[in-house]
Design a protein around this motif. Structure first.
Motif, PDB file in Angstrom:
ATOM      1  N   LEU A   1      -4.174  12.848   5.329  1.00 38.78           N
ATOM      2  CA  LEU A   1      -3.495  11.289   4.911  1.00 38.78           C
ATOM      3  C   LEU A   1      -4.261  10.962   3.488  1.00 38.78           C
ATOM      4  O   LEU A   1      -5.531  11.375   3.335  1.00 38.78           O
ATOM      5  N   TYR A   2      -3.403  10.652   2.487  1.00 40.90           N
ATOM      6  CA  TYR A   2      -3.915  10.141   1.051  1.00 40.90           C
ATOM      7  C   TYR A   2      -3.412   8.676   0.852  1.00 40.90           C
ATOM      8  O   TYR A   2      -2.372   8.326   1.507  1.00 40.90           O
ATOM      9  N   ARG A   3      -4.271   7.859   0.462  1.00 34.53           N
ATOM     10  CA  ARG A   3      -4.119   6.485   0.242  1.00 34.53           C
ATOM     11  C   ARG A   3      -4.223   5.711  -1.171  1.00 34.53           C
ATOM     12  O   ARG A   3      -5.061   6.342  -1.904  1.00 34.53           O
ATOM     13  N   ALA A   4      -3.401   5.047  -1.152  1.00 29.70           N
ATOM     14  CA  ALA A   4      -3.652   3.930  -2.566  1.00 29.70           C
ATOM     15  C   ALA A   4      -3.476   2.617  -1.993  1.00 29.70           C
ATOM     16  O   ALA A   4      -2.177   2.272  -1.571  1.00 29.70           O
ATOM     17  N   GLY A   5      -4.192   1.596  -2.685  1.00 31.54           N
ATOM     18  CA  GLY A   5      -3.953   0.324  -2.090  1.00 31.54           C
ATOM     19  C   GLY A   5      -4.141  -0.050  -0.824  1.00 31.54           C
ATOM     20  O   GLY A   5      -4.952   0.610  -0.169  1.00 31.54           O
ATOM     21  N   GLY A   6      -3.574  -1.368  -0.610  1.00 29.99           N
ATOM     22  CA  GLY A   6      -3.812  -1.756   1.053  1.00 29.99           C
ATOM     23  C   GLY A   6      -5.466  -2.435   1.024  1.00 29.99           C
ATOM     24  O   GLY A   6      -5.866  -2.458   2.314  1.00 29.99           O
ATOM     25  N   TRP A   7      -5.839  -2.932  -0.140  1.00 27.73           N
ATOM     26  CA  TRP A   7      -7.172  -3.802   0.030  1.00 27.73           C
ATOM     27  C   TRP A   7      -7.040  -5.138   0.328  1.00 27.73           C
ATOM     28  O   TRP A   7      -8.322  -5.780  -0.055  1.00 27.73           O
ATOM     29  N   GLY A   8      -5.874  -5.709   0.377  1.00 26.77           N
ATOM     30  CA  GLY A   8      -5.814  -7.235   0.786  1.00 26.77           C
ATOM     31  C   GLY A   8      -5.348  -8.004  -0.771  1.00 26.77           C
ATOM     32  O   GLY A   8      -5.501  -7.353  -1.799  1.00 26.77           O
ATOM     33  N   HIS A   9      -5.103  -9.226  -0.443  1.00 29.47           N
ATOM     34  CA  HIS A   9      -4.811  -9.915  -1.437  1.00 29.47           C
ATOM     35  C   HIS A   9      -5.565 -10.293  -2.511  1.00 29.47           C
ATOM     36  O   HIS A   9      -5.097 -10.607  -3.852  1.00 29.47           O
TER      37      HIS A   9
ATOM     38  N   CYS B   1       0.901  -1.259   0.075  1.00 31.16           N
ATOM     39  CA  CYS B   1      -0.033   0.041  -0.089  1.00 31.16           C
ATOM     40  C   CYS B   1       0.766   1.296  -0.153  1.00 31.16           C
ATOM     41  O   CYS B   1       2.187   1.236   0.236  1.00 31.16           O
ATOM     42  N   ALA B   2       0.309   2.453  -0.278  1.00 32.58           N
ATOM     43  CA  ALA B   2       1.008   3.616  -0.197  1.00 32.58           C
ATOM     44  C   ALA B   2       0.178   4.575   0.448  1.00 32.58           C
ATOM     45  O   ALA B   2      -1.125   4.640   0.403  1.00 32.58           O
ATOM     46  N   ARG B   3       0.958   5.400   1.431  1.00 25.01           N
ATOM     47  CA  ARG B   3      -0.076   6.462   2.337  1.00 25.01           C
ATOM     48  C   ARG B   3       1.091   7.837   2.405  1.00 25.01           C
ATOM     49  O   ARG B   3       2.372   7.476   2.446  1.00 25.01           O
ATOM     50  N   MET B   4       0.544   8.599   2.055  1.00 21.22           N
ATOM     51  CA  MET B   4       1.177  10.039   2.041  1.00 21.22           C
ATOM     52  C   MET B   4       0.413  10.978   2.807  1.00 21.22           C
ATOM     53  O   MET B   4      -0.862  11.000   3.036  1.00 21.22           O
ATOM     54  N   ILE B   5       1.300  11.869   3.701  1.00 22.46           N
ATOM     55  CA  ILE B   5       0.718  12.819   4.716  1.00 22.46           C
ATOM     56  C   ILE B   5       0.986  14.056   4.257  1.00 22.46           C
ATOM     57  O   ILE B   5       2.251  14.013   3.993  1.00 22.46           O
ATOM     58  N   SER B   6       0.387  15.052   4.445  1.00 21.77           N
ATOM     59  CA  SER B   6       0.942  16.591   4.164  1.00 21.77           C
ATOM     60  C   SER B   6       1.071  16.998   5.764  1.00 21.77           C
ATOM     61  O   SER B   6       1.048  16.398   6.721  1.00 21.77           O
ATOM     62  N   LYS B   7       1.715  18.257   5.792  1.00 21.94           N
ATOM     63  CA  LYS B   7       2.320  18.774   7.141  1.00 21.94           C
ATOM     64  C   LYS B   7       0.994  19.007   7.903  1.00 21.94           C
ATOM     65  O   LYS B   7       1.247  18.961   9.073  1.00 21.94           O
ATOM     66  N   ALA B   8      -0.050  19.373   7.252  1.00 19.55           N
ATOM     67  CA  ALA B   8      -1.113  19.641   7.875  1.00 19.55           C
ATOM     68  C   ALA B   8      -1.964  18.420   8.524  1.00 19.55           C
ATOM     69  O   ALA B   8      -2.787  18.305   9.405  1.00 19.55           O
ATOM     70  N   GLY B   9      -1.359  17.249   8.312  1.00 21.38           N
ATOM     71  CA  GLY B   9      -1.669  15.836   9.036  1.00 21.38           C
ATOM     72  C   GLY B   9      -2.872  15.226   7.997  1.00 21.38           C
ATOM     73  O   GLY B   9      -3.168  14.249   8.474  1.00 21.38           O
TER      74      GLY B   9
END
Length: 342
Positions: free
Chosen positions: A147-155, A137-145
């Protein structure tokens, strides 16, 4: 109460790691390893394994029964499979429901993507974590906190570029070639499968592809399937072209995950001079083979690629300490390696 002692647990689908940090010095006073703590695999086992890990750590600070019933000041958990508030609430309620066996005075529970970011970059720092272990999975966080996400939905729904996905695609390819069906990837037809086929039979302790049926249905174990990637990595290091191709292909999928969260991030934030990117998981040990396809498919995203030198359980402990007003002194430059910068 064990004052100024903060427990952090990094929990995954295969195993979990615990550290106890001094809130005053940031020193690691205790380390423990335990079983998986992904609640989607088994909720009861997750709670049992968390309790077992913390009880084991508590014994390091005294043998008397009074010590065993003493709480740490804080317990931070960053676990896979806990993105929803409902499952987080259920875990915390379960850990605190037995009165004097409550493990800590304060808790903090977050997903396994936030622990690495906290460990590597600290609070109020924009960054992206790209996890590629058993799953991905990928997760990105801004300085403001935010959260942005992609993937991580299981096999079944995702996990592209992970150890499970890499093993599965190679197993499919070998089966197709044994049955003279060609393969789903035209580019793989030039590769000899004999070395990896022998490794596959040996690893799964089978003698024919018919024996795969129970391994993927009646006795399915995701971690066991993913573990075959270690054999693929060893073959890649021994210069097997097909094994190296498996990781090259994973680089493409992982680049796609990163581009997804990066595009989401740019909708709300200016383009960073260089993205702080953290790679977590066993797949990144094969960076030599992943990197060319990974970098070439990023559409010129500027980034500095880091890996952790230590467990992200450190970040989990830091989270819960901050919750009670204590900033654990951590030298984060000593906690990461810089692998690549473009």
């Amino acid at each position: 109460m064990l004052k100024q002692l903060f427990v952090g647990i990094e929990g995954g689908a295969t195993c979990s790691k615990l550290v106890v940090l001094s809130g005053r010095t940031g020193r690691i006073l205790c380390r423990k390893h335990g079983g998986p703590t992904n609640p989607w695999l088994s909720f009861d086992s997750t709670i049992k394994n968390i309790r077992s890990l913390v009880d084991s750590a508590r014994m390091n600070f005294g043998q008397q029964e009074s010590f065993r019933n003493t709480r740490f000041q804080g317990l931070g958990l960053t676990l896979s499979g806990v993105d929803s508030h409902q499952i987080q609430r259920k875990i915390l309620d379960s850990l605190c429901m037995k009165g004097n066996k409550c493990l800590a005075n304060e808790y903090h529970l977050a997903s396994d993507t936030l622990g690495p970011l906290e460990t590597a970059f600290g609070p109020r720092q924009a960054g992206c974590v790209l996890i590629s272990g058993t799953g991905s999975c990928a997760r990105m966080i801004s300085k403001a906190g935010k959260l942005y996400r992609a993937g991580g939905w299981g096999h079944i729904l995702s996990d592209e570029g992970s150890a499970y996905h890499t093993s599965l695609k190679l197993i499919r390819l070998i089966i197709q070639r044994i049955e003279h069906r060609g393969s789903e990837h035209i580019g793989t037809r030039k590769y000899d499968i004999s070395t990896l086929k022998d490794l596959m039979f040996r690893y799964f302790k089978i003698s024919s592809i018919k024996e795969f049926m129970p391994l993927f249905y009646s006795t399915f174990n995701k971690s066991n399937i993913a573990g075959f990637t270690k054999e693929i990595a060893q073959a890649a290091n021994n210069n097997d072209p097909l094994a190296q191709y498996c990781f090259t292909r994973a680089g493409y999928y992982l680049a796609s995950l990163l581009k997804s969260v990066y595009r989401q991030y740019l909708e709300d934030n200016p383009k960073p001079r260089s993205l702080n990117l953290l790679g977590v998981g066993s797949m990144w040990k094969s960076w030599e083979y992943i990197s060319p396809n990974f970098v070439n498919n990023l559409d010129n995203i500027p980034f500095t690629f880091h890996t952790l030198k230590d467990t992200s359980a450190i970040g989990a402990a830091s989270f819960v300490a901050r919750k009670v007003g204590i900033e654990i002194p951590l030298n984060r430059k000593q906690l990461v390696n810089i692998i690549y910068k473009n």
